[in-house]
Write a protein that holds these residues in place. Structure first.
Motif, short mmCIF file in Angstrom:
data_model
loop_
_atom_site.label_atom_id
_atom_site.label_comp_id
_atom_site.label_asym_id
_atom_site.label_seq_id
_atom_site.Cartn_x
_atom_site.Cartn_y
_atom_site.Cartn_z
N GLY A 1 -65.46 -40.14 39.15
CA GLY A 1 -64.85 -41.21 39.93
C GLY A 1 -65.05 -41.01 41.42
N ALA A 2 -64.91 -39.76 41.89
CA ALA A 2 -65.09 -39.49 43.32
C ALA A 2 -66.52 -39.74 43.76
CB ALA A 2 -64.70 -38.04 43.61
N LEU A 3 -67.48 -39.34 42.93
CA LEU A 3 -68.88 -39.58 43.28
C LEU A 3 -69.20 -41.07 43.29
CD1 LEU A 3 -70.66 -36.70 41.32
CD2 LEU A 3 -70.11 -36.81 43.75
N LEU A 4 -68.64 -41.82 42.32
CA LEU A 4 -68.85 -43.26 42.31
C LEU A 4 -68.26 -43.93 43.55
CD1 LEU A 4 -68.14 -44.18 38.56
CD2 LEU A 4 -70.33 -44.33 39.76
N VAL A 5 -67.05 -43.54 43.91
CA VAL A 5 -66.40 -44.12 45.09
C VAL A 5 -67.16 -43.75 46.36
CG1 VAL A 5 -64.33 -44.06 46.52
CG2 VAL A 5 -64.13 -44.32 44.05
N GLY A 6 -67.53 -42.47 46.48
CA GLY A 6 -68.25 -42.03 47.66
C GLY A 6 -69.58 -42.74 47.83
N MET A 7 -70.35 -42.84 46.76
CA MET A 7 -71.64 -43.52 46.82
C MET A 7 -71.47 -45.01 47.09
SD MET A 7 -74.27 -41.54 46.49
CE MET A 7 -74.85 -39.97 45.85
N THR A 8 -70.54 -45.64 46.40
CA THR A 8 -70.34 -47.08 46.57
C THR A 8 -69.93 -47.42 47.99
OG1 THR A 8 -69.70 -47.31 44.23
CG2 THR A 8 -69.06 -49.08 45.73
N ASP A 9 -68.98 -46.66 48.51
CA ASP A 9 -68.49 -46.94 49.87
C ASP A 9 -69.57 -46.69 50.92
OD1 ASP A 9 -66.10 -47.53 51.62
OD2 ASP A 9 -66.64 -45.56 52.39
N THR A 10 -70.24 -45.55 50.83
CA THR A 10 -71.22 -45.18 51.86
C THR A 10 -72.45 -46.07 51.81
OG1 THR A 10 -70.47 -42.88 51.72
CG2 THR A 10 -72.58 -43.29 52.78
N SER B 1 -86.03 -43.11 53.97
CA SER B 1 -85.34 -42.05 54.70
C SER B 1 -83.87 -42.40 54.91
CB SER B 1 -86.03 -41.82 56.04
OG SER B 1 -85.33 -40.87 56.80
N LEU B 2 -83.59 -43.66 55.27
CA LEU B 2 -82.21 -44.11 55.45
C LEU B 2 -81.43 -44.02 54.15
CD1 LEU B 2 -79.91 -45.49 57.05
CD2 LEU B 2 -80.94 -47.69 56.41
N PHE B 3 -82.06 -44.43 53.04
CA PHE B 3 -81.38 -44.40 51.75
C PHE B 3 -81.03 -42.97 51.34
CE2 PHE B 3 -81.50 -44.01 47.12
CZ PHE B 3 -80.56 -44.95 46.76
N VAL B 4 -81.98 -42.04 51.50
CA VAL B 4 -81.73 -40.64 51.13
C VAL B 4 -80.61 -40.05 51.98
CG1 VAL B 4 -82.73 -38.32 51.08
CG2 VAL B 4 -84.07 -40.27 50.28
N GLU B 5 -80.64 -40.34 53.28
CA GLU B 5 -79.60 -39.81 54.17
C GLU B 5 -78.23 -40.35 53.78
OE1 GLU B 5 -78.52 -39.53 58.94
OE2 GLU B 5 -80.21 -40.74 58.25
N GLN B 6 -78.14 -41.66 53.53
CA GLN B 6 -76.86 -42.25 53.16
C GLN B 6 -76.41 -41.80 51.77
OE1 GLN B 6 -74.92 -43.74 55.28
NE2 GLN B 6 -76.51 -43.50 56.84
N ALA B 7 -77.36 -41.56 50.87
CA ALA B 7 -77.00 -41.04 49.55
C ALA B 7 -76.39 -39.65 49.67
CB ALA B 7 -78.24 -41.01 48.64
N LEU B 8 -76.95 -38.82 50.55
CA LEU B 8 -76.37 -37.49 50.78
C LEU B 8 -74.99 -37.61 51.43
CD1 LEU B 8 -79.49 -35.52 52.04
CD2 LEU B 8 -78.23 -35.14 49.92
N ASN B 9 -74.83 -38.56 52.35
CA ASN B 9 -73.51 -38.80 52.94
C ASN B 9 -72.51 -39.23 51.88
OD1 ASN B 9 -74.32 -38.17 55.54
ND2 ASN B 9 -74.80 -40.28 56.10
N GLY B 10 -72.96 -40.09 50.96
CA GLY B 10 -72.09 -40.53 49.88
C GLY B 10 -71.72 -39.39 48.96
N LEU B 11 -72.67 -38.49 48.69
CA LEU B 11 -72.40 -37.31 47.85
C LEU B 11 -71.39 -36.40 48.54
CD1 LEU B 11 -73.09 -35.71 45.31
CD2 LEU B 11 -75.01 -34.71 46.54
N GLN B 12 -71.57 -36.19 49.85
CA GLN B 12 -70.63 -35.36 50.61
C GLN B 12 -69.24 -35.98 50.62
OE1 GLN B 12 -70.06 -36.25 54.53
NE2 GLN B 12 -68.14 -35.32 53.90
N TYR B 13 -69.17 -37.29 50.83
CA TYR B 13 -67.89 -38.00 50.84
C TYR B 13 -67.23 -37.92 49.47
CZ TYR B 13 -64.67 -41.84 52.04
OH TYR B 13 -63.56 -42.60 52.29
N GLY B 14 -68.04 -38.08 48.42
CA GLY B 14 -67.50 -38.00 47.07
C GLY B 14 -66.94 -36.63 46.74
N MET B 15 -67.62 -35.57 47.19
CA MET B 15 -67.13 -34.22 46.92
C MET B 15 -65.82 -33.97 47.65
SD MET B 15 -68.82 -32.62 44.71
CE MET B 15 -70.40 -32.34 43.93
N MET B 16 -65.69 -34.50 48.87
CA MET B 16 -64.44 -34.36 49.60
C MET B 16 -63.31 -35.08 48.86
SD MET B 16 -62.14 -36.03 51.74
CE MET B 16 -63.06 -37.43 52.36
#
Length: 304
Positions: A244-253, A2-17
């Motif tokens: 690149g944005a998705l990679l950065v967002g996922m990696t950071d989050t 559950s934590l992984f899925v939530e953080q993956a979605l956060n990373g996707l949202q961050y990457g899109m921004m």
């Protein structure tokens, strides 16, 4: 899980921004050859325009529309009044001029709105949480940011690849002298490209301001990450900016969420959290270094 899925979605949202920010940056640099340090100021202008109009009218959607229109208009004025005089100048002149714009916009915004942050109230439709498969509760607005980013990516793909304006933008990136000789108004094209990039930055600022707060100087930290995205994805490539944005967002989050537990499991002791935070903050720059070693032009950049 559950934590992984939530953080993956956060990373996707961050990457899109980050994609919304980096797409305009790479578009301007790829077509116009301009290093625009003031791109973060346009991010801030869009956020303040959204907050001001939403507060004055009581309609959040009008605020979002204002972020696009105001940032695009300011971008067009900057291109005509300042940037147009810098195309034939050295990169150092571009850096100094756009850095001066950062100071002008920061102090001007502080003079108009003050130093205290502004806050946006989301409409009822975008507030609250939605239940995802598996029972995970996730904020509606973060999902909306993901959808907005995907819609902008599709829209830019159609604009660049399927329209006459897109053909001119790609031609201007490849050989600006030739398309000018063929009768294309290169000055007008540059104004349109710069205004488009500014609108994307302002829209990203409005979305981020809706989650956090709207304040002076909020664009500069995001600008640094946007440059990282452009370097990783490749200068001038919208596809590269998205990947690149998705990679950065996922990696950071995911790094910030999972590394503390990993270091603790490995017996990091009392300093595990501090060490994990330090490593997590370095991950995106390590990622950038690895990409540059393997492909100096970025993942989707053209070879010089």
């Amino acid at each position: 899980m559950s934590l992984f899925v939530e953080q993956a979605l956060n990373g996707l949202q961050y990457g899109m921004m980050l994609f919304l920010m980096a797409a305009g940056l790479t578009l301007v640099f790829g077509v116009m050859g301009l290093i625009n340090l003031a791109h973060g100021s346009l991010f801030m202008i869009g956020a303040f325009a959204c907050a001001f109009v939403a507060a004055a009218t009581g309609h959040y959607w009008l605020g979002l529309a204002a972020s696009l229109l105001v940032s695009a208009g300011v971008g067009a004025l900057i291109e005509v009044g300042v940037i147009r005089k810098l195309y034939a100048r050295d990169y150092l002149d571009q850096v100094l001029a756009t850095f001066a714009l950062i100071l002008v916009f920061s102090e001007g915004t502080r003079w108009v709105f003050g130093s205290f942050p502004l806050y946006l109230n989301l409409p009822e439709l975008l507030s609250g949480a939605v239940t995802l498969p598996g029972g995970l509760q996730y904020p509606v607005f973060r999902l909306v940011i993901i959808l907005f980013g995907a819609a902008v990516a599709i829209g830019l793909w159609l604009l660049i690849g399927r329209t006459r304006l897109g053909i001119r933008i790609r031609a201007g990136e490849a050989d600006r002298e030739m398309i000018a000789a063929l009768g294309v108004d290169i000055a007008r094209l540059y104004t349109i490209v710069f205004a488009l990039g500014a609108a994307l930055a302002g829209f990203a600022g409005a979305l981020v301001g809706s989650i956090q707060s709207v304040q002076v100087g909020m664009g500069e930290p995001v600008l640094i990450l946007a440059f990282v995205v452009v370097v990783i994805g490749g200068i001038g490539s919208i596809k590269g900016a998205l990947i690149g944005a998705l990679l950065v967002g996922m990696t950071d989050t995911l790094g910030k969420a999972l590394l503390p537990g990993l270091f603790a499991a490995l017996g990091g002791g009392s300093g595990a959290n501090a060490m994990a935070a330090t490593v997590a903050s370095m991950l995106i720059y390590i990622l950038m270094a690895v990409v540059l070693v393997i492909r100096p032009q970025g993942l989707f950049g053209a070879k010089a």
